[in-house]
Design a protein around this motif. Structure first.
Motif, PDB file in Angstrom:
ATOM      1  N   UNK A  84     -21.812-135.435  58.272  1.00 14.46           N
ATOM      2  CA  UNK A  84     -21.201-136.553  57.553  1.00 14.46           C
ATOM      3  C   UNK A  84     -22.215-137.645  57.223  1.00 14.46           C
ATOM      4  N   UNK A  85     -23.429-137.481  57.700  1.00  9.72           N
ATOM      5  CA  UNK A  85     -24.468-138.479  57.475  1.00  9.72           C
ATOM      6  C   UNK A  85     -25.337-138.075  56.290  1.00  9.72           C
ATOM      7  N   UNK A  86     -25.708-139.042  55.490  1.00  5.68           N
ATOM      8  CA  UNK A  86     -26.568-138.835  54.341  1.00  5.68           C
ATOM      9  C   UNK A  86     -28.022-138.753  54.818  1.00  5.68           C
ATOM     10  N   UNK A  87     -28.724-137.680  54.447  1.00  5.26           N
ATOM     11  CA  UNK A  87     -30.091-137.456  54.925  1.00  5.26           C
ATOM     12  C   UNK A  87     -31.030-138.592  54.517  1.00  5.26           C
ATOM     13  N   UNK A  88     -30.910-139.084  53.293  1.00  4.56           N
ATOM     14  CA  UNK A  88     -31.785-140.175  52.850  1.00  4.56           C
ATOM     15  C   UNK A  88     -31.520-141.446  53.649  1.00  4.56           C
ATOM     16  N   UNK A  89     -30.256-141.711  53.921  1.00  2.00           N
ATOM     17  CA  UNK A  89     -29.924-142.920  54.683  1.00  2.00           C
ATOM     18  C   UNK A  89     -30.388-142.790  56.135  1.00  2.00           C
ATOM     19  N   UNK A  90     -30.267-141.599  56.713  1.00  2.79           N
ATOM     20  CA  UNK A  90     -30.778-141.373  58.064  1.00  2.79           C
ATOM     21  C   UNK A  90     -32.284-141.630  58.102  1.00  2.79           C
ATOM     22  N   UNK A  91     -32.989-141.120  57.097  1.00  2.00           N
ATOM     23  CA  UNK A  91     -34.442-141.322  57.038  1.00  2.00           C
ATOM     24  C   UNK A  91     -34.777-142.805  56.902  1.00  2.00           C
ATOM     25  N   UNK A  92     -33.994-143.541  56.117  1.00  5.47           N
ATOM     26  CA  UNK A  92     -34.265-144.976  55.956  1.00  5.47           C
ATOM     27  C   UNK A  92     -34.005-145.745  57.251  1.00  5.47           C
ATOM     28  N   UNK A  93     -33.216-145.170  58.147  1.00  3.36           N
ATOM     29  CA  UNK A  93     -32.962-145.783  59.459  1.00  3.36           C
ATOM     30  C   UNK A  93     -34.004-145.350  60.487  1.00  3.36           C
ATOM     31  N   UNK A  94     -34.965-144.546  60.052  1.00  3.81           N
ATOM     32  CA  UNK A  94     -36.055-144.161  60.939  1.00  3.81           C
ATOM     33  C   UNK A  94     -35.872-142.846  61.666  1.00  3.81           C
ATOM     34  N   UNK A  95     -34.926-142.033  61.244  1.00  4.72           N
ATOM     35  CA  UNK A  95     -34.692-140.750  61.909  1.00  4.72           C
ATOM     36  C   UNK A  95     -35.719-139.733  61.424  1.00  4.72           C
ATOM     37  N   UNK A  96     -36.429-139.140  62.374  1.00  4.69           N
ATOM     38  CA  UNK A  96     -37.405-138.100  62.055  1.00  4.69           C
ATOM     39  C   UNK A  96     -36.694-136.839  61.568  1.00  4.69           C
ATOM     40  N   UNK A  97     -35.667-136.434  62.309  1.00  4.71           N
ATOM     41  CA  UNK A  97     -34.912-135.229  61.966  1.00  4.71           C
ATOM     42  C   UNK A  97     -33.564-135.304  62.663  1.00  4.71           C
ATOM     43  N   UNK A  98     -32.638-134.465  62.230  1.00  6.25           N
ATOM     44  CA  UNK A  98     -31.343-134.408  62.921  1.00  6.25           C
ATOM     45  C   UNK A  98     -30.969-132.957  63.187  1.00  6.25           C
ATOM     46  N   UNK A  99     -30.115-132.804  64.193  1.00  4.09           N
ATOM     47  CA  UNK A  99     -29.682-131.492  64.658  1.00  4.09           C
ATOM     48  C   UNK A  99     -28.164-131.497  64.675  1.00  4.09           C
ATOM     49  N   UNK A 100     -27.577-130.446  64.123  1.00  2.00           N
ATOM     50  CA  UNK A 100     -26.125-130.314  64.139  1.00  2.00           C
ATOM     51  C   UNK A 100     -25.670-129.646  65.423  1.00  2.00           C
ATOM     52  N   UNK A 101     -24.536-130.127  65.964  1.00  2.00           N
ATOM     53  CA  UNK A 101     -23.921-129.460  67.107  1.00  2.00           C
ATOM     54  C   UNK A 101     -23.156-128.260  66.608  1.00  2.00           C
ATOM     55  N   UNK A 102     -23.063-127.214  67.355  1.00  2.00           N
ATOM     56  CA  UNK A 102     -23.729-126.967  68.635  1.00  2.00           C
ATOM     57  C   UNK A 102     -25.202-126.641  68.381  1.00  2.00           C
ATOM     58  N   UNK A 103     -26.048-127.006  69.317  1.00  2.00           N
ATOM     59  CA  UNK A 103     -27.484-126.797  69.154  1.00  2.00           C
ATOM     60  C   UNK A 103     -28.021-125.998  70.334  1.00  2.00           C
ATOM     61  N   UNK A 104     -29.191-125.425  70.116  1.00  3.06           N
ATOM     62  CA  UNK A 104     -29.908-124.756  71.194  1.00  3.06           C
ATOM     63  C   UNK A 104     -30.911-125.751  71.753  1.00  3.06           C
TER      64      UNK A 104
END
Length: 143
Positions: A84-104
């Motif tokens: 539900x998060x916009x990748x560009x907006x996440x990057x502008x907030x300083x997020x290096x990368x994101x992982x969707x649940x469930x994750x390893x």
């Protein structure tokens, strides 16, 4: 040694991630839920912050801005429940990368290591820029 903070409300998931990062040789506190995160930010600086935005009742973007404000040099990896998060907006907030649940766990470790490599290189560049600036000042004084 890189300092890692894991912010996760679900104790079992938090302890599991903390354990994996410690086994990999990272300095990792016992992690925290949202209640203790602000206190830890005030006391310590972290190189990597793993944050689960999927269980946070507040706006995740605001949470990321708070993290960035308190630990401006840290790399952030966000764990999200849905896309539900916009990748560009996440990057502008300083997020290096994101992982969707469930994750390893291996995926979290691999992404965390890459984020820390990026931080190490950025720190080296910043240090070299400071040395160059100091050298310029010295040369100006001599002339």
């Amino acid at each position: 040694m890189a300092r890692v903070l894991i912010i996760e409300e679900q104790e079992k998931a938090r302890k599991s991630l903390v354990s994996v990062f410690k086994r990999e040789g990272f300095e990792t506190c016992d992690g925290t839920g949202w209640g203790g995160a602000a206190e830890l930010f005030g006391r310590n600086a972290y190189d990597l912050i793993i944050v689960d935005l999927g269980v946070r009742p507040a706006d995740g973007y605001e949470v990321l801005k708070t993290i960035r404000f308190s630990n401006s040099d840290a790399e952030i990896v966000a764990i999200i429940s849905q896309n539900i998060y916009d990748a560009d907006r996440l990057a502008s907030c300083g997020v290096y990368d994101c992982i969707l649940k469930p994750f390893r766990q291996k995926d979290v470790i691999d992404i965390g290591k890459k984020a820390l490599e990026k931080k190490l290189l950025a720190d080296k560049v910043r240090n070299l820029e400071q040395i160059m600036d100091m050298n310029k000042m010295i040369l100006r004084k001599k002339s």
